[in-house]
Motif scaffolding. Sequence first.
Motif, PDB file in Angstrom:
ATOM      1  N   UNK A 204       0.352  -2.188   8.927  1.00 29.66           N
ATOM      2  CA  UNK A 204       1.164  -0.982   8.810  1.00 29.66           C
ATOM      3  C   UNK A 204       2.598  -1.178   9.276  1.00 29.66           C
ATOM      4  N   UNK A 205       2.873  -2.246  10.003  1.00 26.67           N
ATOM      5  CA  UNK A 205       4.214  -2.470  10.523  1.00 26.67           C
ATOM      6  C   UNK A 205       4.522  -3.966  10.574  1.00 26.67           C
ATOM      7  N   UNK A 206       4.631  -4.612   9.385  1.00 23.12           N
ATOM      8  CA  UNK A 206       4.872  -6.054   9.392  1.00 23.12           C
ATOM      9  C   UNK A 206       6.322  -6.374   9.748  1.00 23.12           C
TER      10      UNK A 206
ATOM     11  N   UNK B 139       0.873  -1.173   0.000  1.00 21.52           N
ATOM     12  CA  UNK B 139       0.000   0.000   0.000  1.00 21.52           C
ATOM     13  C   UNK B 139       0.905   1.216   0.000  1.00 21.52           C
ATOM     14  N   UNK B 140       0.723   2.096  -0.981  1.00 18.44           N
ATOM     15  CA  UNK B 140       1.563   3.272  -1.159  1.00 18.44           C
ATOM     16  C   UNK B 140       0.727   4.537  -1.004  1.00 18.44           C
ATOM     17  N   UNK B 141       1.368   5.617  -0.514  1.00 15.24           N
ATOM     18  CA  UNK B 141       0.659   6.891  -0.426  1.00 15.24           C
ATOM     19  C   UNK B 141       0.879   7.699  -1.703  1.00 15.24           C
ATOM     20  N   UNK B 142       0.344   8.917  -1.761  1.00 18.63           N
ATOM     21  CA  UNK B 142       0.433   9.736  -2.974  1.00 18.63           C
ATOM     22  C   UNK B 142       1.865  10.133  -3.302  1.00 18.63           C
TER      23      UNK B 142
ATOM     24  N   UNK C 151       1.470  -3.421   4.016  1.00 21.22           N
ATOM     25  CA  UNK C 151       1.181  -4.521   3.100  1.00 21.22           C
ATOM     26  C   UNK C 151      -0.263  -4.959   3.308  1.00 21.22           C
ATOM     27  N   UNK C 152      -0.966  -5.173   2.201  1.00 12.80           N
ATOM     28  CA  UNK C 152      -2.362  -5.615   2.270  1.00 12.80           C
ATOM     29  C   UNK C 152      -2.381  -7.080   2.683  1.00 12.80           C
ATOM     30  N   UNK C 153      -3.018  -7.347   3.820  1.00  9.00           N
ATOM     31  CA  UNK C 153      -3.078  -8.711   4.340  1.00  9.00           C
ATOM     32  C   UNK C 153      -4.308  -9.462   3.855  1.00  9.00           C
ATOM     33  N   UNK C 154      -5.394  -8.724   3.662  1.00  8.80           N
ATOM     34  CA  UNK C 154      -6.656  -9.361   3.284  1.00  8.80           C
ATOM     35  C   UNK C 154      -7.542  -8.320   2.608  1.00  8.80           C
ATOM     36  N   UNK C 155      -8.398  -8.796   1.700  1.00 10.69           N
ATOM     37  CA  UNK C 155      -9.374  -7.930   1.036  1.00 10.69           C
ATOM     38  C   UNK C 155     -10.748  -8.549   1.204  1.00 10.69           C
TER      39      UNK C 155
END
Length: 85
Positions: free
Chosen positions: A38-40, A13-16, A23-27
């Motif tokens: 936010x802090x893996x 996941x990146x900001x502007x 990192x996206x863990x689940x959708x």
Amino acid sequence: MAVLSTEDEGKFLMDVRGEQIGIITEVDPDRQVAYVDLDPGLAEAWMESLGRGEAGDDDAEVPSENVETITDSEVRVDADLGTGA
């Protein structure tokens, strides 16, 4: 608005500004929400990059209306979440 799918699990996941937020863990494709670690730790990041992570209690929720673009390796949001904006 981009459409989130389970294929986005494990992406960064990146900001502007192009800085990595987590990192996206689940959708949840029905709710159109991505859960982001936010802090893996190193082991968590490795598992999540393979799409094998699971949403934890401390994961942030990012609704699809905040997603600007989705590529093969990242999901970029339309805000600067790194500074609380």
